[in-house]
Design a protein around this motif. Sequence first.
Motif, PDB file in Angstrom:
ATOM      1  N   ASP A   1       0.931  -1.249   0.111  1.00  0.00           N
ATOM      2  CA  ASP A   1      -0.040   0.047   0.004  1.00  0.00           C
ATOM      3  C   ASP A   1       0.685   1.173  -0.182  1.00  0.00           C
ATOM      4  O   ASP A   1       0.532   2.207  -0.579  1.00  0.00           O
ATOM      5  CB  ASP A   1      -0.980  -0.137   1.287  1.00  0.00           C
TER       6      ASP A   1
ATOM      7  N   SER B   1      -0.918   9.143   4.010  1.00  0.00           N
ATOM      8  CA  SER B   1       0.158   9.558   3.066  1.00  0.00           C
ATOM      9  C   SER B   1       0.212  10.912   2.638  1.00  0.00           C
ATOM     10  O   SER B   1       1.119  11.678   2.650  1.00  0.00           O
ATOM     11  CB  SER B   1       0.279   8.360   2.085  1.00  0.00           C
TER      12      SER B   1
ATOM     13  N   LEU C   1      -2.452   7.373  -8.494  1.00  0.00           N
ATOM     14  CA  LEU C   1      -3.244   6.421  -7.895  1.00  0.00           C
ATOM     15  C   LEU C   1      -3.309   5.377  -9.090  1.00  0.00           C
ATOM     16  O   LEU C   1      -3.716   5.697  -9.854  1.00  0.00           O
ATOM     17  CB  LEU C   1      -4.524   6.824  -7.323  1.00  0.00           C
TER      18      LEU C   1
ATOM     19  N   LEU D   1       0.534  12.810  -6.778  1.00  0.00           N
ATOM     20  CA  LEU D   1      -0.067  11.535  -6.354  1.00  0.00           C
ATOM     21  C   LEU D   1      -0.777  10.701  -7.195  1.00  0.00           C
ATOM     22  O   LEU D   1      -2.043  11.010  -7.478  1.00  0.00           O
ATOM     23  CB  LEU D   1      -1.036  11.752  -4.848  1.00  0.00           C
TER      24      LEU D   1
ATOM     25  N   LEU E   1      -4.145   6.258   1.980  1.00  0.00           N
ATOM     26  CA  LEU E   1      -4.076   7.459   1.096  1.00  0.00           C
ATOM     27  C   LEU E   1      -4.294   8.918   1.851  1.00  0.00           C
ATOM     28  O   LEU E   1      -3.479   9.596   1.588  1.00  0.00           O
ATOM     29  CB  LEU E   1      -5.305   7.306   0.285  1.00  0.00           C
TER      30      LEU E   1
ATOM     31  N   VAL F   1       0.875   4.254  -3.142  1.00  0.00           N
ATOM     32  CA  VAL F   1       0.335   5.656  -2.922  1.00  0.00           C
ATOM     33  C   VAL F   1       1.553   6.411  -2.738  1.00  0.00           C
ATOM     34  O   VAL F   1       1.852   7.156  -1.546  1.00  0.00           O
ATOM     35  CB  VAL F   1      -0.608   5.489  -1.654  1.00  0.00           C
TER      36      VAL F   1
ATOM     37  N   ARG G   1      -7.073   1.023   1.859  1.00  0.00           N
ATOM     38  CA  ARG G   1      -5.888   1.764   0.957  1.00  0.00           C
ATOM     39  C   ARG G   1      -6.492   3.109   1.058  1.00  0.00           C
ATOM     40  O   ARG G   1      -5.601   4.145   0.918  1.00  0.00           O
ATOM     41  CB  ARG G   1      -6.191   1.331  -0.279  1.00  0.00           C
TER      42      ARG G   1
ATOM     43  N   LEU H   1      -9.663   1.510  -5.142  1.00  0.00           N
ATOM     44  CA  LEU H   1      -9.188   1.918  -3.805  1.00  0.00           C
ATOM     45  C   LEU H   1     -10.291   1.252  -2.815  1.00  0.00           C
ATOM     46  O   LEU H   1     -11.637   1.595  -3.029  1.00  0.00           O
ATOM     47  CB  LEU H   1      -9.491   3.376  -3.873  1.00  0.00           C
TER      48      LEU H   1
END
Length: 277
Positions: A155, A188, A173, A171, A185, A159, A181, A177
């Motif tokens: 994960d 992060s 992706l 970012l 996200l 991410v 996760r 999702l």
Amino acid sequence: MPYIQQEKLHAIKETILQRKEKLAENKRLDLATSHNIYTELTTFRLDLLTTYAGSLLMEKEAANEVMEQWGNNMANLLVNHGLPLNLALEEISYYRDVIGEIIKEEAKNNDFSLDAFYQIISHFNSIVDNAIQFVSKSYVKDYTEKINYAQYAIDELSVPVVRMTEDIGILPLVGDLDTKRAQYLMESALEKGSQYKLEWLIIDLSAVPIIDTMVADQLFKVIAGLQLLGIEVVISGIRPEIAQTMVNLGIKVEEVRSFSSLHQAVQYTNSFTGSLM
């Protein structure tokens, strides 16, 4: 175990201890022909035989404590080496039979009563049954923790906040999702956005196949959190089919600038950061 049997039990214990090196070596040779890595289990076989021998003189609770420790250590070894649980279970069962034979020999040689023999063998079988439970539970626990750690690492890699300039991050992706996760996200994006002191973060959805209400809700929670940190957010990579889905779901994105491509989003953010320099 009754005091009257202690001398008889000591004799059985000593017989097991005297033979344990040979018993462990026989098992090692039996498995080494097809599984060389299993030779590393010799120490654990010796520990198992020693524990079995000592537990014959212990009360059930004390015997279970030492078997639980052995089970934890064995499970840890198996998980760390990627070995199957059935290997430990086979070893436990193998030595149940071996020691059962030793108990039977000693019972014959020392004229045990039927009641004494039954009590000893029942006590030993109870110890073995608990050993199976301990190693199985510990194996499942250790294996689950290892899988969860690996999933967390995946994960984290999936991410990534990439710093494009001093002020702009991206970012990207990829994939579906799910709830877990999406939570990562959030963590992060907020952590890296603050750490990098970003002014802009581009969230690229080019490789996200589906946008549903759960994904959209998590996504806009991330955006709201970033905005509270003073980071402006731009969305890129919204394909026509995703745009249609978002409209059908009633998801509104008027407050967030969006672009069909990452290139357009980069040009847009660069125009602002360039004017501030």
